[in-house]
Design an enzyme around this catalytic site. Structure first.
Site, PDB file in Angstrom:
ATOM      1  N   THR A  98       0.888  -1.175   0.000  1.00 27.38           N
ATOM      2  CA  THR A  98       0.000   0.000   0.000  1.00 27.38           C
ATOM      3  C   THR A  98       0.918   1.215   0.000  1.00 27.38           C
ATOM      4  O   THR A  98       1.597   1.489   0.991  1.00 27.38           O
ATOM      5  CB  THR A  98      -0.909   0.030   1.241  1.00 27.38           C
ATOM      6  OG1 THR A  98      -1.658  -1.184   1.281  1.00 27.38           O
ATOM      7  CG2 THR A  98      -1.871   1.211   1.169  1.00 27.38           C
ATOM      8  N   LYS A 173      -7.406   1.788  -3.408  1.00 24.50           N
ATOM      9  CA  LYS A 173      -7.109   1.382  -2.014  1.00 24.50           C
ATOM     10  C   LYS A 173      -7.337   2.561  -1.062  1.00 24.50           C
ATOM     11  O   LYS A 173      -7.781   2.395   0.078  1.00 24.50           O
ATOM     12  CB  LYS A 173      -5.662   0.866  -1.931  1.00 24.50           C
ATOM     13  CG  LYS A 173      -5.149   0.581  -0.531  1.00 24.50           C
ATOM     14  CD  LYS A 173      -5.655  -0.721   0.055  1.00 24.50           C
ATOM     15  CE  LYS A 173      -5.154  -0.897   1.491  1.00 24.50           C
ATOM     16  NZ  LYS A 173      -5.472  -2.167   2.081  1.00 24.50           N
ATOM     17  N   LYS A 241      -0.026   5.334   8.186  1.00 23.60           N
ATOM     18  CA  LYS A 241       0.762   5.481   6.955  1.00 23.60           C
ATOM     19  C   LYS A 241      -0.191   5.654   5.774  1.00 23.60           C
ATOM     20  O   LYS A 241      -0.034   6.555   4.944  1.00 23.60           O
ATOM     21  CB  LYS A 241       1.641   4.226   6.784  1.00 23.60           C
ATOM     22  CG  LYS A 241       2.549   4.207   5.596  1.00 23.60           C
ATOM     23  CD  LYS A 241       2.108   3.284   4.472  1.00 23.60           C
ATOM     24  CE  LYS A 241       1.885   1.858   4.866  1.00 23.60           C
ATOM     25  NZ  LYS A 241       1.435   1.026   3.748  1.00 23.60           N
TER      26      LYS A 241
END
Ligand SMILES: NC(=O)c1ccc[n+]([C@@H]2O[C@H](COP(=O)([O-])OP(=O)(O)OC[C@H]3O[C@@H](n4cnc5c(N)ncnc54)[C@H](OP(=O)(O)O)[C@@H]3O)[C@@H](O)[C@H]2O)c1
Length: 289
Positions: A98, A173, A241
């Protein structure tokens, strides 16, 4: 059967690489920064452990990666001894990290320069999804290249979709994480309220999960939330993050994410409580503090 390399045998990568070997039937070379993990994987599944990403990628038709963040990804691709040093012409590099859409576009350009291809392919479904080979994979890249990669990716996936050009998998995502952030806070507040009201949370969820409030988070997390157990799952550090990446993207594209930005601050509180590695459902612990 193809020659496949896998870089990054963490919580996600280790079982994903396993599925490529066992279900996919491919010939695997693996690299992990901590070499002992690569040796363990090779002993368990029967593949070759290598000392550098470049060595792993040498001669491979498909090279997968699943590392932590943008910088980790750059280091195992375009960095010293990185996979792009040996990536052969026509090979496809599939990144399951990711990361930002920006690094995906950057690596797409770098792969093209070498006569190879790049697909950003972040995943959803967590550790259990990786172990059971039922991940959702959101891809960005060229449609012809995607069609070649898809049957290989299928080894660890239940749902694989091409969302658009390079970076589109990462953008999808981000939508996923935006939806989760507010939802988990809502679930935490609901359970918090129910406990204060003296209700049996198990019974409450049994009834309301079948109605309009039902969600994956509710089904899979209510028991552990009720018990105050958070030492598992998708870590708060990873979520922050991801939120950092998508809030930066929102500043660029002008999207308004007021609730997501607020929940990001709540996760900072959880980190301050020592919950860096706790599951994201630990937003409830913050309310109960
Ligand atoms: N865990 C989840 O539920 C989940 C769900 C969806 C998406 N993701 C995403 O998937 C990615 C991996 O997550 P994970 O849970 O598997 O993480 P993890 O268990 O911490 O594994 C990270 C892997 O990356 C390697 N790595 C990190 N930095 C590196 C560097 N600079 N150079 C070389 N290798 C490096 C680590 O090597 P070492 O073994 O040497 O540390 C390890 O193999 C992350 O982007 C995460 O956000 C995770």
């Amino acid at each position: 059967m193809a020659k496949v390399a896998f870089i990054g045998l963490g919580v996600m990568g280790y079982p994903m690489a396993g599925h490529l070997k066992v279900k996919g039937g491919h010939e695997l070379t693996v690299y992990n920064r901590t070499f002992a993990k690569a040796e363990k994987w090779a002993a368990e599944f029967g593949g070759r452990a290598t000392a550098t990403p470049a060595e792993a990628a040498d001669g491979a038709d498909f090279v997968f990666s699943c590392v932590g963040n943008d910088d980790d990804l750059r280091s195992v691709t375009t960095g010293k001894d990185g996979a792009f040093e040996t990536l052969k012409k026509g090979a496809v590099f599939i990144d399951n990290t990711t990361a930002s859409a920006e690094v995906a576009r950057e690596l797409d350009a770098a792969a093209t320069t070498r006569g190879a291809h790049f697909i950003d392919a972040p995943v959803s479904g967590g550790q259990a999804g990786a172990e059971n080979g039922v991940l959702t994979v959101m891809c960005g890249g060229d449609p012809d290249v995607f069609e070649r990669a898809r049957p290989v990716i299928d080894a660890y996936a239940r749902m694989v979709g091409l969302m658009g050009p390079a970076g589109s998998g990462q953008l999808t995502k981000m939508v996923n994480q935006i939806c989760i952030a507010g939802l988990v806070q809502g679930l935490a507040e609901g359970i918090h309220f129910g406990k204060k009201a003296g209700l049996d949370i198990g019974k409450v969820i049994e009834v309301i999960s079948k109605g309009a409030a039902g969600s994956w988070q509710m089904e899979n997390r209510h028991k552990t939330m009720d018990a105050g157990k958070y030492e598992f799952g998708f870590a708060v550090d990873w979520m922050r993050k991801d939120l950092d990446i998508l809030l930066a993207e929102a500043r660029n594209n002008g999207a308004k994410l007021p609730v997501t930005a607020l929940v990001d601050q709540f996760y900072a509180d959880v980190q301050a409580m020592g919950g860096n590695r706790w599951d994201t459902s630990s937003l409830l612990a913050r309310l109960e503090k």
